[in-house]
Design a protein around this motif. Structure first.
Motif, PDB file in Angstrom:
ATOM      1  N   GLU A 155      -8.723  -8.004  -7.755  1.00  0.00           N
ATOM      2  CA  GLU A 155      -8.188  -9.342  -7.990  1.00  0.00           C
ATOM      3  C   GLU A 155      -6.817  -9.269  -8.650  1.00  0.00           C
ATOM      4  N   LYS A 156      -6.016 -10.279  -8.340  1.00  0.00           N
ATOM      5  CA  LYS A 156      -4.747 -10.474  -9.042  1.00  0.00           C
ATOM      6  C   LYS A 156      -4.484 -11.970  -9.109  1.00  0.00           C
ATOM      7  N   GLY A 157      -4.064 -12.424 -10.256  1.00  0.00           N
ATOM      8  CA  GLY A 157      -3.919 -13.859 -10.471  1.00  0.00           C
ATOM      9  C   GLY A 157      -2.742 -14.481  -9.749  1.00  0.00           C
ATOM     10  N   SER A 158      -1.665 -13.720  -9.560  1.00  0.00           N
ATOM     11  CA  SER A 158      -0.455 -14.294  -8.978  1.00  0.00           C
ATOM     12  C   SER A 158       0.289 -13.171  -8.245  1.00  0.00           C
ATOM     13  N   VAL A 159       0.173 -13.145  -6.923  1.00  0.00           N
ATOM     14  CA  VAL A 159       0.771 -12.048  -6.167  1.00  0.00           C
ATOM     15  C   VAL A 159       2.267 -12.278  -5.956  1.00  0.00           C
ATOM     16  N   GLN A 160       2.967 -11.166  -5.763  1.00  0.00           N
ATOM     17  CA  GLN A 160       4.399 -11.177  -5.490  1.00  0.00           C
ATOM     18  C   GLN A 160       4.651 -10.541  -4.124  1.00  0.00           C
ATOM     19  N   VAL A 161       5.830 -10.808  -3.595  1.00  0.00           N
ATOM     20  CA  VAL A 161       6.194 -10.220  -2.298  1.00  0.00           C
ATOM     21  C   VAL A 161       6.088  -8.701  -2.364  1.00  0.00           C
ATOM     22  N   SER A 162       6.429  -8.144  -3.517  1.00  0.00           N
ATOM     23  CA  SER A 162       6.408  -6.682  -3.681  1.00  0.00           C
ATOM     24  C   SER A 162       4.993  -6.100  -3.675  1.00  0.00           C
ATOM     25  N   ASP A 163       3.974  -6.936  -3.707  1.00  0.00           N
ATOM     26  CA  ASP A 163       2.589  -6.455  -3.617  1.00  0.00           C
ATOM     27  C   ASP A 163       2.147  -6.222  -2.174  1.00  0.00           C
ATOM     28  N   SER A 164       2.980  -6.567  -1.232  1.00  0.00           N
ATOM     29  CA  SER A 164       2.646  -6.344   0.178  1.00  0.00           C
ATOM     30  C   SER A 164       2.437  -4.855   0.418  1.00  0.00           C
ATOM     31  N   ALA A 165       1.268  -4.505   0.904  1.00  0.00           N
ATOM     32  CA  ALA A 165       0.871  -3.097   1.053  1.00  0.00           C
ATOM     33  C   ALA A 165      -0.514  -3.054   1.688  1.00  0.00           C
ATOM     34  N   VAL A 166      -0.997  -1.821   1.888  1.00  0.00           N
ATOM     35  CA  VAL A 166      -2.384  -1.646   2.316  1.00  0.00           C
ATOM     36  C   VAL A 166      -3.177  -1.133   1.119  1.00  0.00           C
ATOM     37  N   TYR A 167      -4.315  -1.751   0.861  1.00  0.00           N
ATOM     38  CA  TYR A 167      -5.149  -1.423  -0.296  1.00  0.00           C
ATOM     39  C   TYR A 167      -6.443  -0.766   0.177  1.00  0.00           C
ATOM     40  N   PHE A 168      -6.763   0.361  -0.461  1.00  0.00           N
ATOM     41  CA  PHE A 168      -7.956   1.121  -0.099  1.00  0.00           C
ATOM     42  C   PHE A 168      -8.898   1.199  -1.300  1.00  0.00           C
ATOM     43  N   CYS A 169     -10.145   0.856  -1.068  1.00  0.00           N
ATOM     44  CA  CYS A 169     -11.205   1.062  -2.045  1.00  0.00           C
ATOM     45  C   CYS A 169     -11.838   2.430  -1.756  1.00  0.00           C
ATOM     46  N   ALA A 170     -12.215   3.154  -2.787  1.00  0.00           N
ATOM     47  CA  ALA A 170     -12.768   4.489  -2.587  1.00  0.00           C
ATOM     48  C   ALA A 170     -13.770   4.824  -3.681  1.00  0.00           C
ATOM     49  N   LEU A 171     -14.630   5.775  -3.396  1.00  0.00           N
ATOM     50  CA  LEU A 171     -15.564   6.263  -4.400  1.00  0.00           C
ATOM     51  C   LEU A 171     -15.633   7.773  -4.361  1.00  0.00           C
ATOM     52  N   SER A 172     -16.092   8.348  -5.468  1.00  0.00           N
ATOM     53  CA  SER A 172     -16.389   9.775  -5.498  1.00  0.00           C
ATOM     54  C   SER A 172     -17.648   9.982  -6.312  1.00  0.00           C
ATOM     55  N   THR A 173     -18.404  11.007  -5.949  1.00  0.00           N
ATOM     56  CA  THR A 173     -19.637  11.323  -6.665  1.00  0.00           C
ATOM     57  C   THR A 173     -19.673  12.813  -6.971  1.00  0.00           C
ATOM     58  N   TYR A 174     -20.343  13.148  -8.065  1.00  0.00           N
ATOM     59  CA  TYR A 174     -20.404  14.542  -8.492  1.00  0.00           C
ATOM     60  C   TYR A 174     -21.111  15.397  -7.458  1.00  0.00           C
ATOM     61  N   ASN A 175     -22.162  14.848  -6.825  1.00  0.00           N
ATOM     62  CA  ASN A 175     -22.931  15.673  -5.888  1.00  0.00           C
ATOM     63  C   ASN A 175     -22.189  15.914  -4.579  1.00  0.00           C
ATOM     64  N   GLN A 176     -21.008  15.336  -4.441  1.00  0.00           N
ATOM     65  CA  GLN A 176     -20.171  15.617  -3.279  1.00  0.00           C
ATOM     66  C   GLN A 176     -18.839  16.227  -3.704  1.00  0.00           C
ATOM     67  N   GLY A 177     -18.851  16.873  -4.841  1.00  0.00           N
ATOM     68  CA  GLY A 177     -17.695  17.661  -5.253  1.00  0.00           C
ATOM     69  C   GLY A 177     -16.470  16.869  -5.639  1.00  0.00           C
ATOM     70  N   GLY A 178     -16.615  15.566  -5.817  1.00  0.00           N
ATOM     71  CA  GLY A 178     -15.478  14.772  -6.248  1.00  0.00           C
ATOM     72  C   GLY A 178     -14.578  14.286  -5.126  1.00  0.00           C
ATOM     73  N   LYS A 179     -14.926  14.572  -3.882  1.00  0.00           N
ATOM     74  CA  LYS A 179     -14.064  14.102  -2.790  1.00  0.00           C
ATOM     75  C   LYS A 179     -14.102  12.580  -2.738  1.00  0.00           C
ATOM     76  N   LEU A 180     -13.008  11.985  -2.263  1.00  0.00           N
ATOM     77  CA  LEU A 180     -12.932  10.541  -2.129  1.00  0.00           C
ATOM     78  C   LEU A 180     -13.460  10.099  -0.767  1.00  0.00           C
ATOM     79  N   ILE A 181     -14.279   9.052  -0.786  1.00  0.00           N
ATOM     80  CA  ILE A 181     -14.715   8.388   0.433  1.00  0.00           C
ATOM     81  C   ILE A 181     -14.074   7.013   0.427  1.00  0.00           C
ATOM     82  N   PHE A 182     -13.288   6.741   1.467  1.00  0.00           N
ATOM     83  CA  PHE A 182     -12.465   5.533   1.512  1.00  0.00           C
ATOM     84  C   PHE A 182     -13.066   4.465   2.413  1.00  0.00           C
ATOM     85  N   GLY A 183     -12.772   3.217   2.066  1.00  0.00           N
ATOM     86  CA  GLY A 183     -12.954   2.123   3.002  1.00  0.00           C
ATOM     87  C   GLY A 183     -11.844   2.149   4.034  1.00  0.00           C
ATOM     88  N   GLN A 184     -11.878   1.171   4.940  1.00  0.00           N
ATOM     89  CA  GLN A 184     -10.928   1.204   6.052  1.00  0.00           C
ATOM     90  C   GLN A 184      -9.567   0.643   5.693  1.00  0.00           C
TER      91      GLN A 184
END
Lengths: 117, 113
Positions: free
Chosen positions: B76-105
């Motif tokens: 979330e962001k309360g007030s976006v700016q033109v400079s916020d235009s970008a692609v945003y990725f959500c990701a997770l990592s877990t210890y049992n997978q060695g810390g690698k990142l698993i990304f959303g699309q």
């Protein structure tokens, strides 16, 4: 502090040719990752090194992809022979993590955009 | 297996509008959660992270709260700016997978003046 360096930035090859990508991680970072990012998708891990040992290469297509990390620093990812579906951005990342620590930040390089014709 | 699902883009907003990008996850164990941002022509950068339930990550006016009960990590962001235009990725990592990142699309955000 210098970031993660990658080269080349762009590469265009014909299918069945070979290609290699190079990555220099941030100094002192023990863990190095190679991710593949296909257009419109999130990055997917190909291989993870801790120092110069492989931690995870379960998603690496080993019949055509290979990677090495010499002396625990620089790394090279190779594709031989390339297929059309290998067209993607190849991202290198590094982190301080020495044992799968999940909270450590991964720092990404600018990526290499590969086009296979 | 572990996975991340993000709302589809592109999201187009006017400057100063409120932003929410939804992210939900599936994971065994206790993941750490991340938002990465990719500005045009640049590499992925960490925007914020949270490492345990109810933690709130924040940076540059963006916030996300780790909700274990709903397995979510909405940005979330309360007030976006033109400079916020970008692609945003959500990701997770877990210890049992060695810390690698698993990304959303990824979710593309375009902010118009």
């Amino acid at each position: 502090e210098a970031g993660v360096a990658q080269s080349p930035r762009y590469k265009i090859i014909e299918k069945r040719q070979s290609v290699a990508f190079w990555c220099n991680p941030i100094s002192g970072h023990a863990t190095l990752y190679w991710y593949q990012q296909i257009l419109g998708q999130g990055p997917k891990l190909l291989i993870q090194f801790q120092n110069n040992g492989v931690v995870d290469d379960s998603q690496l297509p080993k019949d055509r992809f290979s990677a090495e990390r010499l002396k625990g620093v620089d790394s090279t990812l190779k594709i031989q022979p390339a297929k059309l579906e290998d067209s993607a951005v190849y991202l290198c990342a590094s982190s301080l993590a020495t044992s799968g620590i999940t909270t450590d930040t991964q720092y990404f390089g600018p990526g290499t955009r590969l086009t296979v014709l | 297996g572990n996975s991340v699902t993000q709302m589809e883009g592109p999201v187009t907003l006017s400057e100063e509008a409120f932003l929410t990008i939804n992210c939900t996850y599936t994971a065994t164990g206790y993941p750490s959660l991340f938002w990465y941002v990719q500005y045009p022509g640049e590499g992925l950068q960490l925007l914020l992270k949270a490492t345990k339930a109810d933690d709130k990550g924040s940076n540059k006016g963006f916030e996300a709260t780790y909700r274990k009960e709903t397995t979510s990590f909405h940005l979330e962001k309360g007030s976006v700016q033109v400079s916020d235009s970008a692609v945003y990725f959500c990701a997770l990592s877990t210890y049992n997978q060695g810390g690698k990142l698993i990304f959303g699309q990824g979710t593309e955000l375009s902010v118009k003046p």
